[in-house]
Motif scaffolding. Structure first.
Motif, PDB file in Angstrom:
ATOM      1  N   ALA A 172     -28.950  34.566 -10.909  1.00 59.73           N
ATOM      2  CA  ALA A 172     -28.944  33.298 -10.030  1.00 59.73           C
ATOM      3  C   ALA A 172     -28.466  32.363 -10.688  1.00 59.73           C
ATOM      4  N   TYR A 173     -29.623  31.884 -11.706  1.00 60.07           N
ATOM      5  CA  TYR A 173     -29.340  30.562 -12.213  1.00 60.07           C
ATOM      6  C   TYR A 173     -28.077  30.426 -13.098  1.00 60.07           C
ATOM      7  N   ILE A 174     -27.648  31.426 -13.736  1.00 60.97           N
ATOM      8  CA  ILE A 174     -26.442  31.427 -14.582  1.00 60.97           C
ATOM      9  C   ILE A 174     -25.317  31.575 -13.553  1.00 60.97           C
ATOM     10  N   GLY A 175     -25.262  32.247 -12.625  1.00 61.14           N
ATOM     11  CA  GLY A 175     -24.320  32.341 -11.436  1.00 61.14           C
ATOM     12  C   GLY A 175     -24.062  30.665 -10.881  1.00 61.14           C
ATOM     13  N   ALA A 176     -24.945  30.343 -10.600  1.00 60.41           N
ATOM     14  CA  ALA A 176     -25.160  28.881 -10.024  1.00 60.41           C
ATOM     15  C   ALA A 176     -24.366  27.823 -11.137  1.00 60.41           C
ATOM     16  N   ASN A 177     -24.606  27.974 -12.425  1.00 61.07           N
ATOM     17  CA  ASN A 177     -24.059  27.201 -13.360  1.00 61.07           C
ATOM     18  C   ASN A 177     -22.809  27.418 -13.610  1.00 61.07           C
ATOM     19  N   SER A 178     -22.290  28.676 -13.589  1.00 62.68           N
ATOM     20  CA  SER A 178     -20.972  29.203 -13.707  1.00 62.68           C
ATOM     21  C   SER A 178     -20.062  28.508 -12.539  1.00 62.68           C
ATOM     22  N   LEU A 179     -20.443  28.557 -11.472  1.00 66.27           N
ATOM     23  CA  LEU A 179     -19.753  27.930 -10.246  1.00 66.27           C
ATOM     24  C   LEU A 179     -19.841  26.584 -10.360  1.00 66.27           C
ATOM     25  N   ALA A 180     -20.903  25.792 -10.883  1.00 62.81           N
ATOM     26  CA  ALA A 180     -20.681  24.357 -11.136  1.00 62.81           C
ATOM     27  C   ALA A 180     -19.728  24.134 -12.255  1.00 62.81           C
ATOM     28  N   LEU A 181     -19.681  24.907 -13.068  1.00 61.98           N
ATOM     29  CA  LEU A 181     -18.633  24.637 -14.272  1.00 61.98           C
ATOM     30  C   LEU A 181     -17.430  24.845 -13.773  1.00 61.98           C
ATOM     31  N   GLY A 182     -17.053  26.176 -13.049  1.00 62.46           N
ATOM     32  CA  GLY A 182     -15.780  26.274 -12.448  1.00 62.46           C
ATOM     33  C   GLY A 182     -15.173  25.201 -11.587  1.00 62.46           C
ATOM     34  N   SER A 183     -16.071  24.689 -10.959  1.00 67.73           N
ATOM     35  CA  SER A 183     -15.915  23.566  -9.734  1.00 67.73           C
ATOM     36  C   SER A 183     -15.441  22.450 -10.621  1.00 67.73           C
ATOM     37  N   SER A 184     -16.087  22.037 -11.538  1.00 67.04           N
ATOM     38  CA  SER A 184     -15.838  20.882 -12.433  1.00 67.04           C
ATOM     39  C   SER A 184     -14.671  21.086 -13.200  1.00 67.04           C
ATOM     40  N   LEU A 185     -14.486  22.033 -13.888  1.00 67.31           N
ATOM     41  CA  LEU A 185     -13.187  22.309 -14.678  1.00 67.31           C
ATOM     42  C   LEU A 185     -12.066  22.480 -13.666  1.00 67.31           C
TER      43      LEU A 185
ATOM     44  N   VAL B  22     -19.521  17.637 -22.150  1.00 70.23           N
ATOM     45  CA  VAL B  22     -19.499  19.063 -22.432  1.00 70.23           C
ATOM     46  C   VAL B  22     -19.426  19.050 -24.176  1.00 70.23           C
ATOM     47  N   TYR B  23     -20.326  19.395 -24.688  1.00 65.04           N
ATOM     48  CA  TYR B  23     -20.429  19.437 -26.463  1.00 65.04           C
ATOM     49  C   TYR B  23     -20.193  20.844 -26.568  1.00 65.04           C
ATOM     50  N   SER B  24     -20.384  21.922 -26.103  1.00 62.98           N
ATOM     51  CA  SER B  24     -20.250  23.234 -26.480  1.00 62.98           C
ATOM     52  C   SER B  24     -20.006  24.161 -25.197  1.00 62.98           C
ATOM     53  N   PHE B  25     -18.938  25.001 -25.294  1.00 63.16           N
ATOM     54  CA  PHE B  25     -18.752  25.804 -24.178  1.00 63.16           C
ATOM     55  C   PHE B  25     -19.648  27.092 -24.321  1.00 63.16           C
ATOM     56  N   ILE B  26     -20.413  27.429 -25.379  1.00 62.24           N
ATOM     57  CA  ILE B  26     -21.148  28.438 -25.773  1.00 62.24           C
ATOM     58  C   ILE B  26     -22.400  28.318 -24.557  1.00 62.24           C
ATOM     59  N   THR B  27     -22.776  26.962 -24.703  1.00 64.39           N
ATOM     60  CA  THR B  27     -24.107  26.976 -23.609  1.00 64.39           C
ATOM     61  C   THR B  27     -23.792  26.596 -22.264  1.00 64.39           C
ATOM     62  N   THR B  28     -22.447  26.226 -21.978  1.00 57.35           N
ATOM     63  CA  THR B  28     -22.321  25.879 -20.429  1.00 57.35           C
ATOM     64  C   THR B  28     -22.626  26.929 -19.300  1.00 57.35           C
TER      65      THR B  28
ATOM     66  N   PHE C 133     -25.488  28.155 -19.133  1.00 58.18           N
ATOM     67  CA  PHE C 133     -26.686  27.617 -18.848  1.00 58.18           C
ATOM     68  C   PHE C 133     -27.300  26.281 -18.675  1.00 58.18           C
ATOM     69  N   ASP C 134     -26.483  25.293 -19.028  1.00 59.88           N
ATOM     70  CA  ASP C 134     -26.758  24.087 -19.133  1.00 59.88           C
ATOM     71  C   ASP C 134     -26.066  22.889 -18.071  1.00 59.88           C
ATOM     72  N   VAL C 135     -25.124  23.668 -17.191  1.00 62.26           N
ATOM     73  CA  VAL C 135     -24.285  22.591 -16.439  1.00 62.26           C
ATOM     74  C   VAL C 135     -24.992  21.701 -15.507  1.00 62.26           C
TER      75      VAL C 135
END
Length: 249
Positions: free
Chosen positions: A12-25, A153-159, A161-163
């Protein structure tokens, strides 16, 4: 029983981060373009040793949708150190200012010589997507807004998990290479404290990003714009200066 919640919680946490990243991008690329509420001065501080980065960062700025739509609303200022000799190479700047070493001193000189109502702070080790600038200046249509800030954003590898932590962290400060503010608000609060050791990175971050935001909030609202800019990894300024000085010994 606790283990039954760990995997769903992580997903759920990874999903929420991915949604936040997608919205930002998405927001960094697309958005309704508004004419800036006043003249905008884009200020780039860059040491001579970093001059190879200037074309790259400014290319990303010039591709901004709001600049393409309203080019007359912007001016571009490069502020650099006394050893800089590349004036002819960067003729797309309206002004090139030489300043003593110290990022805050350089920014302060450029701000005071700017003609803009709104100051946009960018850095040489960043790139900015086409809608970033538009979203950064849009909140100034509200006269109560004195500043805006974004996140890095420093690295897309961590995004994945850390957005969410990044959004929380950067909303509490002014990003030194991804923020904007009213010039009159800067002058009203007394600007940066130029008496600190500007080559001490801890003092620099405290003044440029934490204390400056608190100063601005005394006279108006600072809006967090959840759109990323992208860092180009490199050594800190003090370390690069030490390396450069050792080369010349």
């Amino acid at each position: 029983m606790i283990r039954d919640f760990i995997i769903p919680g992580v997903l759920a946490y990874i999903g929420a981060n991915s949604l936040a990243l997608g919205s930002s991008l998405y927001s960094s690329q697309y958005g309704e373009v508004n004419k800036p509420n006043g003249k905008v001065s884009i200020i780039l501080p860059s040491l001579s040793i970093d001059s190879y980065l200037i074309d790259n960062v400014m290319d990303s700025i010039f591709k901004s949708n709001v600049i393409m739509e309203y080019p007359d609303s912007f001016e571009y200022i490069l502020v650099t150190d006394p050893s800089f000799n590349g004036f002819g190479d960067f003729d797309y700047f309206d002004k090139i200012i030489k300043a003593p070493l110290g990022k805050l001193t350089a920014r302060d000189m450029a701000i005071k010589q700017s003609s803009g109502d709104i100051i946009v702070a960018i850095d040489a080790d960043r790139v900015y997507n086409r809608n970033w600038l538009n979203e950064m200046v849009k909140p100034f249509n509200d006269n109560d807004v004195v500043g805006t800030t974004s996140f890095i954003v420093y690295s897309f590898i961590t995004t994945p998990f850390d957005v969410i932590p990044k959004l929380a962290y950067y909303s509490s400060k002014m990003d030194g290479g991804g923020s904007a503010f009213r010039k009159d608000a800067y002058l009203k609060v007394g600007g940066f404290n130029l008496n600190i050791d500007q080559l001490d990175w801890n003092w620099m971050i405290q003044e440029e990003e934490i204390l400056f935001k608190k100063k601005l909030e005394r006279v108006g609202k600072v809006v967090f714009v959840p759109i990323p800019n992208y860092a180009i990894p490199r050594l800190s300024t003090p370390k690069r200066l030490v390396i450069e000085q050792n080369k010349n010994v």
